[in-house]
Motif scaffolding. Structure first.
Motif, PDB file in Angstrom:
ATOM      1  N   ASP A   9     109.124  78.333  -7.736  1.00 27.01           N
ATOM      2  CA  ASP A   9     109.144  78.121  -9.190  1.00 27.01           C
ATOM      3  C   ASP A   9     108.779  79.405  -9.918  1.00 27.01           C
ATOM      4  O   ASP A   9     109.401  79.769 -10.931  1.00 27.01           O
ATOM      5  CB  ASP A   9     108.175  77.007  -9.578  1.00 27.01           C
ATOM      6  CG  ASP A   9     108.672  75.623  -9.175  1.00 27.01           C
ATOM      7  OD1 ASP A   9     109.871  75.507  -8.837  1.00 27.01           O
ATOM      8  OD2 ASP A   9     107.867  74.677  -9.200  1.00 27.01           O
ATOM      9  N   TYR A  10     107.776  80.112  -9.403  1.00 26.94           N
ATOM     10  CA  TYR A  10     107.327  81.347 -10.047  1.00 26.94           C
ATOM     11  C   TYR A  10     108.415  82.426  -9.977  1.00 26.94           C
ATOM     12  O   TYR A  10     108.706  83.100 -10.983  1.00 26.94           O
ATOM     13  CB  TYR A  10     106.056  81.833  -9.359  1.00 26.94           C
ATOM     14  CG  TYR A  10     105.432  83.055  -9.993  1.00 26.94           C
ATOM     15  CD1 TYR A  10     104.695  82.957 -11.172  1.00 26.94           C
ATOM     16  CD2 TYR A  10     105.586  84.316  -9.411  1.00 26.94           C
ATOM     17  CE1 TYR A  10     104.120  84.085 -11.753  1.00 26.94           C
ATOM     18  CE2 TYR A  10     105.018  85.441  -9.989  1.00 26.94           C
ATOM     19  CZ  TYR A  10     104.287  85.316 -11.162  1.00 26.94           C
ATOM     20  OH  TYR A  10     103.717  86.430 -11.739  1.00 26.94           O
ATOM     21  N   GLU A  52     111.647  81.984  -9.523  1.00 22.40           N
ATOM     22  CA  GLU A  52     112.851  81.587 -10.236  1.00 22.40           C
ATOM     23  C   GLU A  52     112.728  81.770 -11.741  1.00 22.40           C
ATOM     24  O   GLU A  52     113.739  81.918 -12.438  1.00 22.40           O
ATOM     25  CB  GLU A  52     113.190  80.137  -9.898  1.00 22.40           C
ATOM     26  CG  GLU A  52     113.778  79.991  -8.488  1.00 22.40           C
ATOM     27  CD  GLU A  52     113.911  78.545  -8.045  1.00 22.40           C
ATOM     28  OE1 GLU A  52     113.435  77.650  -8.788  1.00 22.40           O
ATOM     29  OE2 GLU A  52     114.477  78.307  -6.955  1.00 22.40           O
ATOM     30  N   ARG A  53     111.510  81.808 -12.257  1.00 23.98           N
ATOM     31  CA  ARG A  53     111.347  82.046 -13.692  1.00 23.98           C
ATOM     32  C   ARG A  53     111.069  83.528 -13.997  1.00 23.98           C
ATOM     33  O   ARG A  53     110.665  83.885 -15.098  1.00 23.98           O
ATOM     34  CB  ARG A  53     110.236  81.172 -14.266  1.00 23.98           C
ATOM     35  CG  ARG A  53     108.814  81.545 -13.864  1.00 23.98           C
ATOM     36  CD  ARG A  53     107.799  80.750 -14.695  1.00 23.98           C
ATOM     37  NE  ARG A  53     106.428  81.089 -14.415  1.00 23.98           N
ATOM     38  CZ  ARG A  53     105.786  82.141 -14.926  1.00 23.98           C
ATOM     39  NH1 ARG A  53     106.439  83.005 -15.697  1.00 23.98           N
ATOM     40  NH2 ARG A  53     104.513  82.353 -14.633  1.00 23.98           N
ATOM     41  N   ASP A  54     111.310  84.380 -12.985  1.00 27.88           N
ATOM     42  CA  ASP A  54     111.114  85.830 -13.124  1.00 27.88           C
ATOM     43  C   ASP A  54     109.666  86.182 -13.405  1.00 27.88           C
ATOM     44  O   ASP A  54     109.366  87.084 -14.206  1.00 27.88           O
ATOM     45  CB  ASP A  54     112.023  86.410 -14.211  1.00 27.88           C
ATOM     46  CG  ASP A  54     113.487  86.373 -13.822  1.00 27.88           C
ATOM     47  OD1 ASP A  54     113.775  86.409 -12.605  1.00 27.88           O
ATOM     48  OD2 ASP A  54     114.339  86.285 -14.719  1.00 27.88           O
TER      49      ASP A  54
END
Length: 426
Positions: A69-70, A72-74
């Motif tokens: 998640d971290y 993938e959100r850059d």
């Protein structure tokens, strides 16, 4: 299990310094929980756990989800020691879940990515605070491969790799090193009190509560308490190296909790990130925080993906369930090893350990190595430790299941009996 030859690139290009791959000739490709697979489709139960860096198992789904998640959100990956949301979340969670419930008023330093980094920063800080140079370590200790850490390491082969004299460190006997022939700390206390002893007053004492690389030597709680009291009497800082034994390996989050002591400085690494990502912490009393800005730094002390997985890993410590599970699993393994030790007592077999750090020692150092090779052929990863490699060392993930423990113990027992037939043991 038949193993294939490794691709030539590993021998033609990679340095001769490689070690674990010599014992485990496989090209590993994927892993989950307590099981690891190679490119040929073979699998092993992993009772090595990245030398203690994978306490929550390979690719723990809770940690993996937080990391993906971290990314993938850059989210910021590299930040030196800049303030980031990932670091903030970790610090807040660490204080909430670990420090505050234990009454530990420590400052937190991010010294770099490895266990050696935290040991080096601890030694440097102790010398800065006290103005003294000498540090006392212990027989069979292992603290890392950099020069300061090597100086307080006992293993002669590893020390020899330094190529220069390793100074300002004095070894003392670890618990039971002399077989109970002398009272605890008689030698140490005498040297401290005698102005003719030649021992300069130390800045610090550095100790492992369980010596993993040194042979799974477990210090008694009363010995650790005696050491803490000695340090307090003589105004010597006490450093506990919890790099391998911390993060629940012995049951509690910190391995020194069972002894009821509060070290001045604590070194953490390996499983603090929970996912095998490089990360280390140095914890110390607030009044010891005399660092000038940038006085101890490093490029990779702001590895944010490790902060993310470390924060997620602390969810395991919101209650005592994992601690109880670890202690119960450790007792299960301990009983099985004790039975093997009794069976092979004529060979000097001895069961050692606490929590989920366990060992089976033999008089002949080659025995443990041969058993490890036989275990690998049967589908179990275990390493050896001790000054002569005489101890078979078991460190499964803390999340290992009872079924996996029993499977691993059966494979181990089969390996032992294949290497050392009963007629030899009798």
């Amino acid at each position: 299990m038949t193993t294939a030859a490794l691709p030539d690139v590993f021998t033609s290009l990679e340095s001769e310094v490689r070690s674990y791959c010599r014992s485990w000739p496989a090209v590993f490709d994927r892993a989950q929980g307590a099981r690891i697979h190679d490119t040929a489709g073979r699998s092993w139960l992993d009772f090595f756990a990245g030398a203690g860096a994978l306490n929550y198992g390979h690719n723990n789904p809770h940690l993996k989800r937080a990391l993906l998640d971290y990314l993938e959100r850059d989210g910021v990956t590299h930040s030196l020691d800049m303030s980031t949301a990932a670091k903030q979340a970790f610090l807040e969670r660490f204080e909430e879940v670990v420090l505050r419930p234990r009454g530990l008023d420590y400052k937190v330093q991010f010294p770099g990515p490895t266990g050696a980094n935290t040991v080096e920063s601890a030694l440097k800080l102790a010398r800065k605070v006290t103005g003294r140079e000498a540090v006392v370590g212990f027989t069979n200790a292992f603290h890392g491969m950099t020069l300061g850490a090597l100086a307080v390491t006992g293993n002669s082969m590893k020390r020899a790799g330094a190529g220069i004299p390793l100074v300002h460190a004095t070894p003392m006997p670890y618990d039971n090193y002399l077989g109970g022939q002398t009272p605890d700390f008689l030698w140490f206390e005498t040297l401290l009190q005698d102005s003719g002893s030649g021992l300069n007053k130390p800045a610090a004492v550095i100790v492992e509560t369980v010596q993993g690389e040194g042979g799974v030597n477990v210090a008694r709680p009363e010995w650790l308490r005696g050491l803490a009291e000695l340090c307090a009497r003589h105004e010597i800082l006490l450093i506990v190296d919890d790099v391998q034994m911390g993060c629940g390996r012995t049951g509690p989050f910190f391995s020194f909790e069972a002894a009821g002591i509060t070290p001045d400085i604590v070194c953490l690494s390996k499983s603090i990130s929970g996912y095998g990502l490089p990360m280390a912490l140095t914890l110390f009393r607030r009044d010891l925080d005399l660092w000038a800005p940038g006085e101890h730094n490093g490029t990779f002390r702001g590895h944010n993906p490790a902060f993310v997985t470390a924060t997620a890993a602390l969810d395991f410590w919101r209650d005592d369930a994992l601690e109880k599970q670890t202690l119960a699993a450790g007792e299960r393994i301990g009983r099985a090893l004790a039975e093997l030790a009794q069976e092979y007592a004529p060979l000097g077999a001895e069961a050692r350990g606490a929590g989920l750090i366990r060992g089976l020692a033999f008089d002949d150092p080659g025995t443990a190595d041969r058993i490890g090779a036989a275990a690998f052929e049967r589908g179990l990863l275990v390493e050896t430790s001790g000054p002569r490699g005489e101890v078979l060392k078991l460190m499964p993930p803390l999340t290992v299941t009872t079924a996996e423990i029993d499977e691993g113990l059966a494979l181990l027992a089969d390996a032992v009996r294949a290497v050392v037939p009963k007629t030899t043991a009798a």
